[in-house]
Design an enzyme around this catalytic site. Structure first.
Site, PDB file in Angstrom:
ATOM      1  N   ALA A 124       6.747  13.208   4.481  1.00  0.00           N
ATOM      2  CA  ALA A 124       6.316  13.462   3.102  1.00  0.00           C
ATOM      3  C   ALA A 124       7.241  12.758   2.120  1.00  0.00           C
ATOM      4  CB  ALA A 124       6.290  14.973   2.846  1.00  0.00           C
ATOM      5  N   PHE A 156      -1.019  13.507  -0.599  1.00  0.00           N
ATOM      6  CA  PHE A 156      -1.589  12.529   0.338  1.00  0.00           C
ATOM      7  C   PHE A 156      -0.744  12.414   1.607  1.00  0.00           C
ATOM      8  CE2 PHE A 156      -4.340  11.366  -3.101  1.00  0.00           C
ATOM      9  CZ  PHE A 156      -5.493  10.964  -2.445  1.00  0.00           C
ATOM     10  N   GLN A 242       9.050  -0.760  10.643  1.00  0.00           N
ATOM     11  CA  GLN A 242       8.190  -0.539  11.824  1.00  0.00           C
ATOM     12  C   GLN A 242       6.807  -0.050  11.400  1.00  0.00           C
ATOM     13  OE1 GLN A 242       9.758   0.672  15.608  1.00  0.00           O
ATOM     14  NE2 GLN A 242       8.325   2.381  15.767  1.00  0.00           N
ATOM     15  N   GLU A 243       6.765   0.816  10.371  1.00  0.00           N
ATOM     16  CA  GLU A 243       5.475   1.336   9.898  1.00  0.00           C
ATOM     17  C   GLU A 243       4.589   0.182   9.406  1.00  0.00           C
ATOM     18  OE1 GLU A 243       5.780   4.505   7.037  1.00  0.00           O
ATOM     19  OE2 GLU A 243       3.620   4.518   6.657  1.00  0.00           O
ATOM     20  N   GLN A 276     -27.119 -21.440  11.756  1.00  0.00           N
ATOM     21  CA  GLN A 276     -25.828 -22.125  11.595  1.00  0.00           C
ATOM     22  C   GLN A 276     -24.924 -21.327  10.644  1.00  0.00           C
ATOM     23  OE1 GLN A 276     -25.151 -25.942   9.380  1.00  0.00           O
ATOM     24  NE2 GLN A 276     -24.881 -26.722  11.447  1.00  0.00           N
ATOM     25  N   ASN A 363      -0.179  -3.439  -1.199  1.00  0.00           N
ATOM     26  CA  ASN A 363      -0.042  -4.880  -0.963  1.00  0.00           C
ATOM     27  C   ASN A 363       0.686  -5.589  -2.114  1.00  0.00           C
ATOM     28  OD1 ASN A 363      -1.120  -4.470   1.478  1.00  0.00           O
ATOM     29  ND2 ASN A 363      -3.028  -5.580   1.142  1.00  0.00           N
ATOM     30  N   GLU A 364       0.574  -5.032  -3.312  1.00  0.00           N
ATOM     31  CA  GLU A 364       1.337  -5.626  -4.438  1.00  0.00           C
ATOM     32  C   GLU A 364       2.833  -5.440  -4.169  1.00  0.00           C
ATOM     33  OE1 GLU A 364      -1.224  -3.469  -4.918  1.00  0.00           O
ATOM     34  OE2 GLU A 364      -2.687  -4.978  -5.539  1.00  0.00           O
TER      35      GLU A 364
HETATM   36  C1  LIG Z   1      -5.079   8.177   3.482  1.00  0.00           C
HETATM   37  C2  LIG Z   1      -3.690   8.169   2.944  1.00  0.00           C
HETATM   38  C3  LIG Z   1      -2.660   8.631   3.748  1.00  0.00           C
HETATM   39  C4  LIG Z   1      -1.350   8.648   3.250  1.00  0.00           C
HETATM   40  N1  LIG Z   1      -0.353   9.181   4.029  1.00  0.00           N
HETATM   41  C5  LIG Z   1       0.892   9.354   3.504  1.00  0.00           C
HETATM   42  C6  LIG Z   1       1.914  10.039   4.238  1.00  0.00           C
HETATM   43  O1  LIG Z   1       1.704  10.456   5.384  1.00  0.00           O
HETATM   44  N2  LIG Z   1       3.106  10.239   3.648  1.00  0.00           N
HETATM   45  C7  LIG Z   1       3.385   9.793   2.380  1.00  0.00           C
HETATM   46  O2  LIG Z   1       4.497  10.008   1.907  1.00  0.00           O
HETATM   47  N3  LIG Z   1       2.434   9.141   1.655  1.00  0.00           N
HETATM   48  C8  LIG Z   1       1.199   8.910   2.179  1.00  0.00           C
HETATM   49  N4  LIG Z   1       0.216   8.275   1.452  1.00  0.00           N
HETATM   50  C9  LIG Z   1       0.528   7.828   0.090  1.00  0.00           C
HETATM   51  C10 LIG Z   1       0.698   6.321  -0.015  1.00  0.00           C
HETATM   52  O3  LIG Z   1       1.853   5.916   0.657  1.00  0.00           O
HETATM   53  C11 LIG Z   1       0.723   5.977  -1.511  1.00  0.00           C
HETATM   54  O4  LIG Z   1      -0.623   6.131  -1.983  1.00  0.00           O
HETATM   55  C12 LIG Z   1       1.203   4.580  -1.791  1.00  0.00           C
HETATM   56  O5  LIG Z   1       2.591   4.505  -1.567  1.00  0.00           O
HETATM   57  C13 LIG Z   1       0.927   4.121  -3.234  1.00  0.00           C
HETATM   58  O6  LIG Z   1       1.337   5.060  -4.150  1.00  0.00           O
HETATM   59  P1  LIG Z   1       0.353   5.520  -5.352  1.00  0.00           P
HETATM   60  O7  LIG Z   1      -0.953   5.852  -4.732  1.00  0.00           O
HETATM   61  O8  LIG Z   1       1.061   6.564  -6.127  1.00  0.00           O
HETATM   62  O9  LIG Z   1       0.125   4.231  -6.214  1.00  0.00           O
HETATM   63  P2  LIG Z   1       1.010   3.698  -7.446  1.00  0.00           P
HETATM   64  O10 LIG Z   1       2.418   3.546  -7.026  1.00  0.00           O
HETATM   65  O11 LIG Z   1       0.713   4.547  -8.619  1.00  0.00           O
HETATM   66  O12 LIG Z   1       0.387   2.264  -7.647  1.00  0.00           O
HETATM   67  C14 LIG Z   1      -0.855   2.064  -8.344  1.00  0.00           C
HETATM   68  C15 LIG Z   1      -1.120   0.560  -8.358  1.00  0.00           C
HETATM   69  O13 LIG Z   1      -0.082  -0.112  -9.090  1.00  0.00           O
HETATM   70  C16 LIG Z   1       0.520  -1.111  -8.273  1.00  0.00           C
HETATM   71  N5  LIG Z   1       1.957  -1.161  -8.524  1.00  0.00           N
HETATM   72  C17 LIG Z   1       2.800  -0.100  -8.580  1.00  0.00           C
HETATM   73  N6  LIG Z   1       4.061  -0.527  -8.829  1.00  0.00           N
HETATM   74  C18 LIG Z   1       3.997  -1.873  -8.923  1.00  0.00           C
HETATM   75  C19 LIG Z   1       4.978  -2.885  -9.167  1.00  0.00           C
HETATM   76  N7  LIG Z   1       6.253  -2.578  -9.352  1.00  0.00           N
HETATM   77  N8  LIG Z   1       4.556  -4.191  -9.194  1.00  0.00           N
HETATM   78  C20 LIG Z   1       3.257  -4.517  -8.993  1.00  0.00           C
HETATM   79  N9  LIG Z   1       2.289  -3.588  -8.774  1.00  0.00           N
HETATM   80  C21 LIG Z   1       2.655  -2.292  -8.728  1.00  0.00           C
HETATM   81  C22 LIG Z   1       0.252  -0.672  -6.844  1.00  0.00           C
HETATM   82  O14 LIG Z   1       0.288  -1.743  -5.963  1.00  0.00           O
HETATM   83  C23 LIG Z   1      -1.144  -0.065  -6.970  1.00  0.00           C
HETATM   84  O15 LIG Z   1      -2.124  -1.071  -6.925  1.00  0.00           O
HETATM   85  C24 LIG Z   1      -1.078   8.191   1.932  1.00  0.00           C
HETATM   86  C25 LIG Z   1      -2.125   7.690   1.144  1.00  0.00           C
HETATM   87  C26 LIG Z   1      -3.412   7.692   1.634  1.00  0.00           C
HETATM   88  C27 LIG Z   1      -4.515   7.190   0.725  1.00  0.00           C
END
Ligand SMILES: Cc1cc2nc3c(=O)[nH]c(=O)nc-3n(C[C@H](O)[C@H](O)[C@H](O)COP(=O)(O)OP(=O)(O)OC[C@H]3O[C@@H](n4cnc5c(N)ncnc54)[C@H](O)[C@@H]3O)c2cc1C
Length: 378
Positions: A124, A156, A242-243, A276, A363-364
Protein backbone atom coordinates in the site's frame (compact mmCIF):
# COMPACT_ATOMS: atom_id res chain seq x y z
CA UNK A 1 15.56 -18.62 -30.74
CA UNK A 2 15.41 -18.75 -26.92
CA UNK A 3 17.19 -15.84 -25.25
CA UNK A 4 16.56 -16.98 -21.70
CA UNK A 5 18.63 -19.98 -20.55
CA UNK A 6 15.85 -22.34 -19.55
CA UNK A 7 16.99 -25.69 -18.16
CA UNK A 8 15.18 -29.02 -18.17
CA UNK A 9 13.97 -28.22 -14.62
CA UNK A 10 12.51 -24.91 -15.81
CA UNK A 11 10.69 -26.64 -18.66
CA UNK A 12 9.25 -29.28 -16.32
CA UNK A 13 8.09 -26.51 -14.00
CA UNK A 14 6.47 -24.77 -16.99
CA UNK A 15 4.60 -27.95 -17.91
CA UNK A 16 3.36 -28.35 -14.32
CA UNK A 17 2.14 -24.80 -13.90
CA UNK A 18 0.61 -24.74 -17.39
CA UNK A 19 -1.38 -27.85 -16.51
CA UNK A 20 -2.41 -26.27 -13.20
CA UNK A 21 -3.52 -23.05 -14.89
CA UNK A 22 -5.55 -24.95 -17.46
CA UNK A 23 -7.23 -27.23 -14.91
CA UNK A 24 -7.47 -25.16 -11.72
CA UNK A 25 -7.48 -21.53 -12.86
CA UNK A 26 -9.00 -21.17 -16.34
CA UNK A 27 -12.33 -22.92 -15.49
CA UNK A 28 -13.01 -20.38 -12.70
CA UNK A 29 -12.07 -17.16 -14.45
CA UNK A 30 -15.60 -16.26 -15.63
CA UNK A 31 -16.94 -16.62 -12.09
CA UNK A 32 -14.08 -14.63 -10.57
CA UNK A 33 -14.62 -11.87 -13.10
CA UNK A 34 -18.27 -11.65 -12.02
CA UNK A 35 -17.42 -11.89 -8.30
CA UNK A 36 -14.69 -9.24 -8.50
CA UNK A 37 -12.35 -11.48 -6.53
CA UNK A 38 -10.76 -14.93 -6.83
CA UNK A 39 -11.61 -17.83 -4.52
CA UNK A 40 -9.45 -17.96 -1.47
CA UNK A 41 -8.63 -21.66 -1.92
CA UNK A 42 -6.81 -21.02 -5.20
CA UNK A 43 -4.06 -19.27 -3.21
CA UNK A 44 -3.66 -22.40 -1.06
CA UNK A 45 -3.69 -24.62 -4.13
CA UNK A 46 -0.96 -22.49 -5.73
CA UNK A 47 1.06 -22.70 -2.53
CA UNK A 48 0.63 -26.45 -2.20
CA UNK A 49 1.99 -26.96 -5.70
CA UNK A 50 4.99 -24.73 -4.96
CA UNK A 51 3.92 -21.99 -7.39
CA UNK A 52 4.07 -19.06 -4.94
CA UNK A 53 7.34 -17.26 -4.09
CA UNK A 54 9.37 -19.81 -6.06
CA UNK A 55 12.55 -17.93 -5.11
CA UNK A 56 12.07 -18.44 -1.34
CA UNK A 57 14.63 -20.51 0.56
CA UNK A 58 13.75 -24.09 1.48
CA UNK A 59 13.83 -23.17 5.20
CA UNK A 60 10.66 -21.12 4.50
CA UNK A 61 9.10 -23.86 2.35
CA UNK A 62 10.24 -22.45 -0.99
CA UNK A 63 12.21 -24.09 -3.78
CA UNK A 64 15.00 -21.50 -3.95
CA UNK A 65 14.43 -21.03 -7.68
CA UNK A 66 15.95 -18.32 -9.85
CA UNK A 67 14.06 -15.44 -11.49
CA UNK A 68 13.22 -17.58 -14.53
CA UNK A 69 10.71 -19.52 -12.41
CA UNK A 70 8.95 -16.23 -11.66
CA UNK A 71 8.90 -15.40 -15.37
CA UNK A 72 7.47 -18.82 -16.24
CA UNK A 73 4.74 -18.51 -13.59
CA UNK A 74 3.84 -15.05 -14.92
CA UNK A 75 3.75 -16.20 -18.55
CA UNK A 76 1.61 -19.25 -17.87
CA UNK A 77 -0.84 -17.29 -15.72
CA UNK A 78 -1.09 -14.67 -18.53
CA UNK A 79 -2.44 -17.37 -20.84
CA UNK A 80 -5.53 -17.70 -18.62
CA UNK A 81 -6.49 -14.20 -19.85
CA UNK A 82 -7.42 -12.62 -16.57
CA UNK A 83 -5.72 -10.43 -14.03
CA UNK A 84 -7.41 -11.45 -10.80
CA UNK A 85 -5.17 -14.06 -9.30
CA UNK A 86 -2.45 -11.54 -8.66
CA UNK A 87 0.10 -14.18 -7.70
CA UNK A 88 2.95 -12.32 -9.31
CA UNK A 89 2.18 -9.21 -7.25
CA UNK A 90 2.21 -11.36 -4.11
CA UNK A 91 5.21 -13.55 -5.03
CA UNK A 92 7.49 -11.24 -6.94
CA UNK A 93 6.59 -7.73 -5.83
CA UNK A 94 5.36 -7.72 -2.23
CA UNK A 95 6.89 -10.71 -0.45
CA UNK A 96 10.41 -9.84 -1.70
CA UNK A 97 10.21 -6.77 0.58
CA UNK A 98 10.11 -9.12 3.56
CA UNK A 99 12.86 -11.37 2.16
CA UNK A 100 15.15 -8.41 1.40
CA UNK A 101 14.54 -6.11 4.36
CA UNK A 102 12.85 -8.22 7.02
CA UNK A 103 14.44 -9.22 10.31
CA UNK A 104 15.00 -12.93 11.02
CA UNK A 105 11.90 -12.93 13.24
CA UNK A 106 9.78 -11.26 10.54
CA UNK A 107 10.95 -13.75 7.92
CA UNK A 108 10.27 -16.71 10.20
CA UNK A 109 6.85 -15.36 11.09
CA UNK A 110 5.57 -14.40 7.63
CA UNK A 111 7.50 -16.10 4.82
CA UNK A 112 6.25 -19.70 5.35
CA UNK A 113 2.61 -18.50 5.13
CA UNK A 114 3.37 -16.40 2.04
CA UNK A 115 4.91 -19.45 0.36
CA UNK A 116 2.06 -21.82 1.35
CA UNK A 117 -0.70 -19.39 0.36
CA UNK A 118 -2.02 -19.05 3.93
CA UNK A 119 -0.99 -15.40 3.83
CA UNK A 120 -1.91 -13.18 0.86
CA UNK A 121 0.19 -10.03 0.66
CA UNK A 122 -0.39 -6.53 -0.67
CA UNK A 123 1.61 -3.33 -0.86
CA UNK A 124 0.00 0.00 0.00
CA UNK A 125 1.71 3.11 -1.33
CA UNK A 126 -0.94 5.08 -3.24
CA UNK A 127 -3.22 7.54 -1.42
CA UNK A 128 -6.13 9.64 -2.72
CA UNK A 129 -3.73 12.61 -2.98
CA UNK A 130 -0.44 10.80 -3.55
CA UNK A 131 0.02 8.62 -6.62
CA UNK A 132 2.96 9.49 -8.86
CA UNK A 133 4.38 11.81 -6.25
CA UNK A 134 4.74 9.19 -3.55
CA UNK A 135 6.81 11.46 -1.34
CA UNK A 136 3.68 13.54 -0.73
CA UNK A 137 1.92 10.67 1.08
CA UNK A 138 0.23 11.69 4.30
CA UNK A 139 -0.64 8.44 6.11
CA UNK A 140 1.06 9.11 9.43
CA UNK A 141 3.09 6.85 11.69
CA UNK A 142 3.53 7.99 15.31
CA UNK A 143 5.07 6.03 18.15
CA UNK A 144 2.89 5.91 21.27
CA UNK A 145 2.78 3.51 24.21
CA UNK A 146 4.93 0.83 22.63
CA UNK A 147 3.11 0.80 19.27
CA UNK A 148 3.25 2.69 16.01
CA UNK A 149 -0.14 4.29 15.38
CA UNK A 150 -1.02 4.57 11.69
CA UNK A 151 -3.63 7.06 10.54
CA UNK A 152 -4.78 7.66 6.99
CA UNK A 153 -6.12 6.03 3.83
CA UNK A 154 -4.55 4.03 1.01
CA UNK A 155 -6.37 3.66 -2.28
CA UNK A 156 -6.44 1.32 -5.28
CA UNK A 157 -4.66 -1.47 -3.44
CA UNK A 158 -4.46 -4.75 -5.38
CA UNK A 159 -5.46 -7.81 -3.29
CA UNK A 160 -7.07 -5.18 -1.03
CA UNK A 161 -9.88 -7.46 0.15
CA UNK A 162 -8.04 -10.77 0.20
CA UNK A 163 -4.80 -9.62 1.77
CA UNK A 164 -3.77 -10.78 5.23
CA UNK A 165 -0.59 -8.74 5.33
CA UNK A 166 0.03 -5.28 3.91
CA UNK A 167 3.43 -3.68 3.44
CA UNK A 168 2.27 -0.16 4.28
CA UNK A 169 4.18 3.03 3.56
CA UNK A 170 3.69 5.77 6.15
CA UNK A 171 5.39 9.01 7.12
CA UNK A 172 6.64 10.42 10.40
CA UNK A 173 4.81 13.77 10.66
CA UNK A 174 7.61 15.19 12.82
CA UNK A 175 10.26 14.64 10.14
CA UNK A 176 10.40 17.47 7.60
CA UNK A 177 12.40 15.64 4.94
CA UNK A 178 9.78 14.29 2.49
CA UNK A 179 11.82 11.23 1.55
CA UNK A 180 13.57 10.43 4.83
CA UNK A 181 10.27 10.53 6.74
CA UNK A 182 8.83 7.46 4.97
CA UNK A 183 9.00 4.02 6.62
CA UNK A 184 7.44 0.66 5.79
CA UNK A 185 5.35 -1.35 8.25
CA UNK A 186 4.06 -4.92 8.13
CA UNK A 187 0.37 -4.56 8.93
CA UNK A 188 -1.70 -7.68 9.58
CA UNK A 189 -5.34 -7.47 8.53
CA UNK A 190 -6.37 -8.38 12.08
CA UNK A 191 -4.62 -5.41 13.70
CA UNK A 192 -6.88 -3.07 15.66
CA UNK A 193 -7.80 0.01 13.60
CA UNK A 194 -7.31 -1.62 10.18
CA UNK A 195 -10.29 -1.93 7.83
CA UNK A 196 -11.12 -2.07 4.14
CA UNK A 197 -13.49 -0.25 1.84
CA UNK A 198 -15.54 -1.56 -1.04
CA UNK A 199 -13.75 -2.85 -4.13
CA UNK A 200 -13.27 -0.34 -6.93
CA UNK A 201 -15.61 -0.78 -9.91
CA UNK A 202 -12.93 -0.72 -12.56
CA UNK A 203 -12.77 -0.53 -16.36
CA UNK A 204 -10.78 -3.80 -16.45
CA UNK A 205 -9.03 -6.35 -14.23
CA UNK A 206 -12.49 -7.23 -12.92
CA UNK A 207 -11.45 -10.36 -11.02
CA UNK A 208 -8.90 -8.42 -8.99
CA UNK A 209 -10.03 -7.03 -5.64
CA UNK A 210 -8.68 -3.50 -5.75
CA UNK A 211 -9.79 -1.64 -2.63
CA UNK A 212 -9.25 1.25 -0.25
CA UNK A 213 -7.59 0.48 3.07
CA UNK A 214 -8.30 2.48 6.21
CA UNK A 215 -5.96 2.98 9.14
CA UNK A 216 -7.70 4.55 12.12
CA UNK A 217 -5.31 4.58 15.04
CA UNK A 218 -4.14 1.26 13.66
CA UNK A 219 -1.81 -0.19 16.31
CA UNK A 220 1.28 -1.81 14.81
CA UNK A 221 3.84 -3.46 17.12
CA UNK A 222 7.22 -1.68 16.97
CA UNK A 223 8.86 -4.88 15.75
CA UNK A 224 6.73 -4.70 12.59
CA UNK A 225 8.79 -1.83 11.22
CA UNK A 226 10.31 -3.26 8.01
CA UNK A 227 13.96 -2.38 7.51
CA UNK A 228 15.29 0.86 8.91
CA UNK A 229 13.12 3.74 10.03
CA UNK A 230 13.15 6.45 7.36
CA UNK A 231 14.45 4.10 4.65
CA UNK A 232 10.98 3.34 3.24
CA UNK A 233 11.25 5.54 0.19
CA UNK A 234 14.52 4.06 -1.00
CA UNK A 235 13.20 0.51 -0.38
CA UNK A 236 10.14 1.31 -2.51
CA UNK A 237 12.29 2.71 -5.31
CA UNK A 238 14.63 -0.29 -5.21
CA UNK A 239 11.79 -2.79 -5.46
CA UNK A 240 9.94 -0.86 -8.18
CA UNK A 241 12.62 -1.95 -10.69
CA UNK A 242 11.53 -5.60 -10.56
CA UNK A 243 7.84 -4.59 -10.55
CA UNK A 244 8.28 -2.47 -13.70
CA UNK A 245 10.22 -5.20 -15.44
CA UNK A 246 7.51 -7.76 -14.66
CA UNK A 247 4.79 -5.43 -15.94
CA UNK A 248 6.77 -5.07 -19.18
CA UNK A 249 7.15 -8.87 -19.48
CA UNK A 250 3.43 -9.34 -18.83
CA UNK A 251 2.49 -6.67 -21.39
CA UNK A 252 4.58 -8.49 -24.01
CA UNK A 253 2.82 -11.79 -23.08
CA UNK A 254 -0.61 -10.16 -23.37
CA UNK A 255 0.17 -8.80 -26.85
CA UNK A 256 1.32 -12.27 -27.95
CA UNK A 257 -1.78 -13.89 -26.45
CA UNK A 258 -4.11 -11.42 -28.18
CA UNK A 259 -2.40 -11.95 -31.51
CA UNK A 260 -2.64 -15.75 -31.26
CA UNK A 261 -6.35 -15.48 -30.40
CA UNK A 262 -6.95 -13.02 -33.22
CA UNK A 263 -5.25 -15.25 -35.81
CA UNK A 264 -7.42 -18.18 -34.69
CA UNK A 265 -10.60 -16.10 -34.87
CA UNK A 266 -9.70 -14.72 -38.31
CA UNK A 267 -9.04 -18.25 -39.58
CA UNK A 268 -12.53 -19.26 -38.46
CA UNK A 269 -14.13 -16.19 -39.97
CA UNK A 270 -12.27 -16.39 -43.28
CA UNK A 271 -14.15 -17.51 -46.34
CA UNK A 272 -10.84 -17.43 -48.23
CA UNK A 273 -7.27 -16.22 -47.65
CA UNK A 274 -6.73 -13.13 -45.51
CA UNK A 275 -6.70 -9.84 -47.40
CA UNK A 276 -3.37 -8.09 -47.91
CA UNK A 277 -4.42 -5.40 -45.43
CA UNK A 278 -5.20 -8.03 -42.80
CA UNK A 279 -2.01 -10.02 -43.32
CA UNK A 280 0.17 -6.87 -43.34
CA UNK A 281 -1.45 -5.70 -40.11
CA UNK A 282 -0.73 -9.08 -38.51
CA UNK A 283 2.89 -8.97 -39.66
CA UNK A 284 3.35 -5.46 -38.24
CA UNK A 285 1.82 -6.43 -34.91
CA UNK A 286 3.80 -9.67 -34.69
CA UNK A 287 6.98 -7.66 -35.33
CA UNK A 288 6.18 -5.31 -32.45
CA UNK A 289 5.31 -8.16 -30.08
CA UNK A 290 8.57 -9.95 -30.99
CA UNK A 291 10.59 -6.77 -30.48
CA UNK A 292 9.07 -6.37 -27.04
CA UNK A 293 9.94 -9.96 -26.16
CA UNK A 294 13.57 -9.55 -27.18
CA UNK A 295 13.85 -6.27 -25.28
CA UNK A 296 12.30 -7.55 -22.05
CA UNK A 297 14.18 -10.84 -22.11
CA UNK A 298 17.49 -8.98 -22.42
CA UNK A 299 16.48 -6.95 -19.36
CA UNK A 300 15.50 -10.12 -17.50
CA UNK A 301 18.99 -11.49 -18.11
CA UNK A 302 20.55 -8.26 -16.83
CA UNK A 303 18.26 -8.29 -13.80
CA UNK A 304 19.36 -11.84 -13.00
CA UNK A 305 22.97 -10.71 -13.21
CA UNK A 306 22.20 -7.89 -10.74
CA UNK A 307 22.66 -5.19 -13.40
CA UNK A 308 19.37 -3.31 -13.51
CA UNK A 309 19.41 -0.49 -16.03
CA UNK A 310 16.89 2.01 -14.62
CA UNK A 311 16.38 3.89 -17.89
CA UNK A 312 15.84 0.77 -19.98
CA UNK A 313 13.52 -0.88 -17.46
CA UNK A 314 11.37 2.30 -17.52
CA UNK A 315 11.57 2.39 -21.33
CA UNK A 316 10.50 -1.26 -21.51
CA UNK A 317 7.58 -0.71 -19.11
CA UNK A 318 6.27 2.30 -20.99
CA UNK A 319 6.90 0.95 -24.51
CA UNK A 320 5.68 -2.61 -23.93
CA UNK A 321 2.49 -1.40 -22.24
CA UNK A 322 1.79 1.15 -25.02
CA UNK A 323 2.59 -1.44 -27.68
CA UNK A 324 0.31 -4.04 -26.09
CA UNK A 325 -2.56 -1.54 -25.85
CA UNK A 326 -2.03 -0.53 -29.49
CA UNK A 327 -1.78 -4.12 -30.75
CA UNK A 328 -4.79 -5.36 -28.83
CA UNK A 329 -6.89 -2.44 -30.03
CA UNK A 330 -5.93 -3.23 -33.63
CA UNK A 331 -6.74 -6.91 -33.03
CA UNK A 332 -10.28 -5.83 -32.15
CA UNK A 333 -10.46 -3.82 -35.39
CA UNK A 334 -9.44 -6.88 -37.40
CA UNK A 335 -11.89 -9.20 -35.66
CA UNK A 336 -14.75 -6.80 -36.37
CA UNK A 337 -18.27 -7.22 -35.07
CA UNK A 338 -17.42 -10.29 -33.01
CA UNK A 339 -15.04 -8.08 -31.01
CA UNK A 340 -17.92 -6.04 -29.68
CA UNK A 341 -19.14 -8.93 -27.52
CA UNK A 342 -17.92 -10.48 -24.31
CA UNK A 343 -17.66 -13.84 -26.11
CA UNK A 344 -14.48 -12.59 -27.77
CA UNK A 345 -11.52 -13.27 -25.43
CA UNK A 346 -9.53 -10.33 -26.80
CA UNK A 347 -12.15 -7.95 -25.37
CA UNK A 348 -11.05 -8.80 -21.83
CA UNK A 349 -7.37 -8.53 -22.76
CA UNK A 350 -8.11 -5.06 -24.19
CA UNK A 351 -9.86 -3.94 -20.98
CA UNK A 352 -7.24 -5.42 -18.68
CA UNK A 353 -4.33 -3.82 -20.50
CA UNK A 354 -5.44 -0.23 -19.99
CA UNK A 355 -4.13 -0.13 -16.43
CA UNK A 356 -0.68 -1.33 -17.50
CA UNK A 357 -0.01 2.25 -18.59
CA UNK A 358 -0.83 3.46 -15.09
CA UNK A 359 0.35 1.13 -12.35
CA UNK A 360 3.95 0.51 -11.30
CA UNK A 361 4.46 4.19 -12.20
CA UNK A 362 2.55 5.86 -15.03
CA UNK A 363 4.14 5.94 -18.46
CA UNK A 364 4.75 9.69 -18.15
CA UNK A 365 6.70 9.00 -14.97
CA UNK A 366 8.61 6.21 -16.76
CA UNK A 367 9.73 8.75 -19.38
CA UNK A 368 10.63 11.25 -16.67
CA UNK A 369 12.79 8.74 -14.80
CA UNK A 370 14.40 7.49 -18.03
CA UNK A 371 15.12 11.05 -19.23
CA UNK A 372 16.82 11.85 -15.93
CA UNK A 373 18.74 8.60 -15.88
CA UNK A 374 19.97 9.12 -19.46
CA UNK A 375 21.04 12.68 -18.66
CA UNK A 376 18.43 14.28 -20.97
CA UNK A 377 16.88 16.24 -18.09
CA UNK A 378 17.62 17.17 -14.49
C1 LIG B 1 -5.96 -1.62 -10.95
C2 LIG B 1 -4.99 -0.83 -10.13
C3 LIG B 1 -4.23 -1.49 -9.18
C4 LIG B 1 -3.33 -0.76 -8.38
N1 LIG B 1 -2.64 -1.42 -7.39
C5 LIG B 1 -1.89 -0.70 -6.51
C6 LIG B 1 -1.28 -1.34 -5.38
O1 LIG B 1 -1.38 -2.56 -5.20
N2 LIG B 1 -0.60 -0.57 -4.51
C7 LIG B 1 -0.46 0.78 -4.66
O2 LIG B 1 0.18 1.41 -3.83
N3 LIG B 1 -1.03 1.42 -5.72
C8 LIG B 1 -1.74 0.71 -6.65
N4 LIG B 1 -2.35 1.34 -7.71
C9 LIG B 1 -2.21 2.79 -7.85
C10 LIG B 1 -1.26 3.19 -8.97
O3 LIG B 1 0.05 2.84 -8.65
C11 LIG B 1 -1.44 4.70 -9.19
O4 LIG B 1 -2.71 4.87 -9.83
C12 LIG B 1 -0.35 5.31 -10.03
O5 LIG B 1 0.84 5.37 -9.29
C13 LIG B 1 -0.69 6.73 -10.52
O6 LIG B 1 -1.12 7.53 -9.49
P1 LIG B 1 -2.47 8.42 -9.65
O7 LIG B 1 -3.52 7.51 -10.16
O8 LIG B 1 -2.69 9.12 -8.36
O9 LIG B 1 -2.15 9.44 -10.80
P2 LIG B 1 -1.48 10.89 -10.68
O10 LIG B 1 -0.17 10.78 -9.99
O11 LIG B 1 -2.49 11.81 -10.12
O12 LIG B 1 -1.22 11.22 -12.20
C14 LIG B 1 -2.27 11.69 -13.06
C15 LIG B 1 -1.65 11.91 -14.44
O13 LIG B 1 -0.64 12.94 -14.35
C16 LIG B 1 0.60 12.44 -14.84
N5 LIG B 1 1.70 12.97 -14.04
C17 LIG B 1 1.76 13.00 -12.68
N6 LIG B 1 2.93 13.55 -12.28
C18 LIG B 1 3.60 13.87 -13.41
C19 LIG B 1 4.88 14.47 -13.65
N7 LIG B 1 5.67 14.84 -12.65
N8 LIG B 1 5.27 14.64 -14.96
C20 LIG B 1 4.47 14.26 -15.99
N9 LIG B 1 3.25 13.70 -15.80
C21 LIG B 1 2.83 13.50 -14.54
C22 LIG B 1 0.51 10.93 -14.69
O14 LIG B 1 1.37 10.28 -15.56
C23 LIG B 1 -0.96 10.68 -15.00
O15 LIG B 1 -1.16 10.63 -16.39
C24 LIG B 1 -3.21 0.64 -8.55
C25 LIG B 1 -3.96 1.29 -9.54
C26 LIG B 1 -4.85 0.57 -10.31
C27 LIG B 1 -5.67 1.33 -11.33
Amino acid sequence: MEILPYTKEHLLFRERIRDFCQKKVAPHVEKWEKDGIVDRQIWKAMGQEGFLCTWADSCYGGMGGDFLYSIIALEEMAKTNHYGLDAFLHSDIVVPYIASYGSRQQKEKYLPGCVSGDIVAAVAMTEPDAGSDLASMSLSAEEKEGFVHLNGVKTFISNGLSCDLVVTAARDPLCENRHASVSLYLVESGFEGFSRGRPANKLGVHSQDTAELYYQNCKVPLQNLLGKKGAGFSMLMEKLAQERLLVAVLAACKAKFALEQTIEILKHQAKGPLSQAESFALVEMTTEAELARVFVEKLVLEHMAGKDDTARVCMAKYWASEMANRVVSQCLDLIGLEATTEACPVVRTFRDLRVFKIFAGTNEIMKKVAAKSLGFSK
